[in-house]
Motif scaffolding. Sequence first.
Motif, PDB file in Angstrom:
ATOM      1  N   GLU A 189       0.801  -1.162   0.035  1.00 32.88           N
ATOM      2  CA  GLU A 189       0.011   0.106   0.002  1.00 32.88           C
ATOM      3  C   GLU A 189       0.951   1.138  -0.023  1.00 32.88           C
ATOM      4  OE1 GLU A 189      -3.081   2.387  -0.369  1.00 32.88           O
ATOM      5  OE2 GLU A 189      -3.134   0.348  -0.486  1.00 32.88           O
ATOM      6  N   ARG A 190       1.870   1.238   0.744  1.00 34.68           N
ATOM      7  CA  ARG A 190       3.028   2.212   0.797  1.00 34.68           C
ATOM      8  C   ARG A 190       3.496   2.581  -0.641  1.00 34.68           C
ATOM      9  NH1 ARG A 190       6.848   1.558   5.078  1.00 34.68           N
ATOM     10  NH2 ARG A 190       5.612   2.909   6.390  1.00 34.68           N
ATOM     11  N   ASP A 191       3.989   1.429  -1.307  1.00 30.01           N
ATOM     12  CA  ASP A 191       4.601   1.450  -2.606  1.00 30.01           C
ATOM     13  C   ASP A 191       3.360   2.125  -3.731  1.00 30.01           C
ATOM     14  OD1 ASP A 191       6.741   0.505  -1.591  1.00 30.01           O
ATOM     15  OD2 ASP A 191       6.404  -1.519  -2.266  1.00 30.01           O
ATOM     16  N   ARG A 192       2.219   1.739  -3.392  1.00 35.59           N
ATOM     17  CA  ARG A 192       1.278   2.396  -4.313  1.00 35.59           C
ATOM     18  C   ARG A 192       0.914   3.508  -4.021  1.00 35.59           C
ATOM     19  NH1 ARG A 192      -1.287  -2.718  -3.604  1.00 35.59           N
ATOM     20  NH2 ARG A 192      -2.337  -2.025  -1.799  1.00 35.59           N
ATOM     21  N   LEU A 193       0.952   4.051  -2.813  1.00 39.82           N
ATOM     22  CA  LEU A 193       0.898   5.623  -2.741  1.00 39.82           C
ATOM     23  C   LEU A 193       2.048   6.311  -3.143  1.00 39.82           C
ATOM     24  CD1 LEU A 193      -1.038   7.594  -0.888  1.00 39.82           C
ATOM     25  CD2 LEU A 193       0.629   7.327   0.939  1.00 39.82           C
ATOM     26  N   GLU A 194       3.180   5.961  -3.132  1.00 35.83           N
ATOM     27  CA  GLU A 194       4.330   6.648  -3.649  1.00 35.83           C
ATOM     28  C   GLU A 194       4.323   6.636  -5.085  1.00 35.83           C
ATOM     29  OE1 GLU A 194       7.822   5.100  -1.951  1.00 35.83           O
ATOM     30  OE2 GLU A 194       7.524   5.545  -0.074  1.00 35.83           O
ATOM     31  N   THR A 195       3.841   5.399  -5.733  1.00 31.29           N
ATOM     32  CA  THR A 195       3.764   5.332  -7.119  1.00 31.29           C
ATOM     33  C   THR A 195       2.717   6.288  -7.729  1.00 31.29           C
ATOM     34  OG1 THR A 195       4.559   3.100  -7.224  1.00 31.29           O
ATOM     35  CG2 THR A 195       3.230   4.026  -9.045  1.00 31.29           C
ATOM     36  N   ARG A 196       1.723   6.498  -7.089  1.00 31.12           N
ATOM     37  CA  ARG A 196       0.594   7.344  -7.676  1.00 31.12           C
ATOM     38  C   ARG A 196       1.139   8.981  -7.363  1.00 31.12           C
ATOM     39  NH1 ARG A 196      -3.726   5.205  -5.037  1.00 31.12           N
ATOM     40  NH2 ARG A 196      -2.984   5.986  -3.070  1.00 31.12           N
ATOM     41  N   ASN A 197       1.649   9.022  -6.426  1.00 33.90           N
ATOM     42  CA  ASN A 197       2.383  10.710  -6.117  1.00 33.90           C
ATOM     43  C   ASN A 197       3.286  10.861  -7.151  1.00 33.90           C
ATOM     44  OD1 ASN A 197       2.721  12.910  -4.631  1.00 33.90           O
ATOM     45  ND2 ASN A 197       4.737  12.258  -4.096  1.00 33.90           N
TER      46      ASN A 197
END
Length: 181
Positions: free
Chosen positions: A130-138
């Motif tokens: 989930e952290r990786d998805r948030l960083e990727t979206r950003n």
Amino acid sequence: MPADQLPPSEALLQSLRSAAFHGLSEDERRALGRLLLDLPLVRDTEHEFRTESTFGDRMADRLAGFGGSWPFISLFVLVMIAWTILNTVILAPQKDAFDPYPFVFLNLMLSMLAALQAPVILMSQNRQAERDRLETRNDYEVNLKAELEIRLVQSRLEALQSEMVALRQTMERTAESRTST
């Protein structure tokens, strides 16, 4: 001012404002909106992630971090060696071993440890995903905004180039008219 008389940069912004947003993803709409409002797009995703995590989430991360570390492996090996020595060398000759060979109680404890440790590790991996998805979206939003700003700068450069060509042509005509008179 009519759209055909606007500088290219303003025309681009106006076309973005009037564009249909329904075909865009949420990330694209957010990036475009922040670009149009001239707001920074970069977010502290680590802070967002930390503030949204629960006590259980943080505990799972800590347990998974310790469970996958060399100190845990070292401690685990030491406990296994101590357990084995205690039940075979020290207590077995006196017939007081609480878990004699083949160490059934130790096997039970190891099975319970594995049964508890596996879901904790999976929870931690899910949080990391989930952290990786948030960083990727950003990252995607920042890249999208950068691309739009590059296009805006390019359109401004093209407008300046057109103005320079027109100015040069005017200067050449003026120079020609002076030399012919």
